[in-house]
Design a protein around this motif. Structure first.
Motif, PDB file in Angstrom:
ATOM      1  N   CYS A   1      26.181  11.689  51.125  1.00 51.68           N
ATOM      2  CA  CYS A   1      25.215  10.822  51.789  1.00 51.68           C
ATOM      3  C   CYS A   1      23.921  10.774  50.992  1.00 51.68           C
ATOM      4  O   CYS A   1      23.575  11.736  50.306  1.00 51.68           O
ATOM      5  CB  CYS A   1      24.940  11.332  53.199  1.00 51.68           C
TER       6      CYS A   1
ATOM      7  N   CYS B   1      20.874  12.887  53.992  1.00 50.53           N
ATOM      8  CA  CYS B   1      20.294  12.393  55.257  1.00 50.53           C
ATOM      9  C   CYS B   1      18.926  13.015  55.525  1.00 50.53           C
ATOM     10  O   CYS B   1      18.481  13.104  56.674  1.00 50.53           O
ATOM     11  CB  CYS B   1      21.242  12.622  56.429  1.00 50.53           C
TER      12      CYS B   1
ATOM     13  N   CYS C   1      25.842  13.560  58.032  1.00 48.39           N
ATOM     14  CA  CYS C   1      26.544  12.777  57.022  1.00 48.39           C
ATOM     15  C   CYS C   1      27.932  12.433  57.546  1.00 48.39           C
ATOM     16  O   CYS C   1      28.694  13.313  57.933  1.00 48.39           O
ATOM     17  CB  CYS C   1      26.631  13.586  55.730  1.00 48.39           C
TER      18      CYS C   1
ATOM     19  N   CYS D   1      24.686   7.856  56.840  1.00 49.08           N
ATOM     20  CA  CYS D   1      24.006   8.813  57.705  1.00 49.08           C
ATOM     21  C   CYS D   1      24.005   8.335  59.155  1.00 49.08           C
ATOM     22  O   CYS D   1      23.839   7.140  59.419  1.00 49.08           O
ATOM     23  CB  CYS D   1      22.556   8.981  57.254  1.00 49.08           C
TER      24      CYS D   1
END
Length: 102
Positions: A40, A44, A50, A56
């Motif tokens: 991600c 995030c 994630c 996210c």
């Protein structure tokens, strides 16, 4: 194992393999085949989870593709409890009867 068909092909019991089912194999439970999860963006920012597809899912009060935008009104009380935080830009969509930035 057991013999199957005219050719007497061996069909192995769970945990066994090979032409004569004589090879013990490790059995792994809860193993999922497939692609590994995508990373991600910015993990995030520590403000979300994630997802397997690399996106996210932001925690309450956070927004943006990487959960780095704090919602108007603050993460602990987004939109002052009288609206919904837009997950794209962190701006508030006020409930009926309410107006303002946060």
């Amino acid at each position: 194992g057991w013999c199957e068909g005219e050719s007497c092909e061996c069909k192995c019991d769970h945990g066994w393999a090979g032409a004569y089912c004589s090879d013990k194999i490790a059995v792994v439970s809860n193993f999922r085949l497939g692609r590994p999860p995508k990373p991600c963006p910015d993990n995030c920012s520590g403000n979300g989870a994630c997802q397997h597809n690399g996106t996210c899912h932001c925690a309450r009060g956070w927004a943006g593709y990487n959960c780095s935008l704090e919602c108007a009104g603050g993460a602990s009380n987004p939109c002052s409890g009288q609206g919904t935080c837009n997950q794209t830009d962190g701006k508030c969509l006020c409930d009926e009867g309410y107006a303002g930035r946060n």
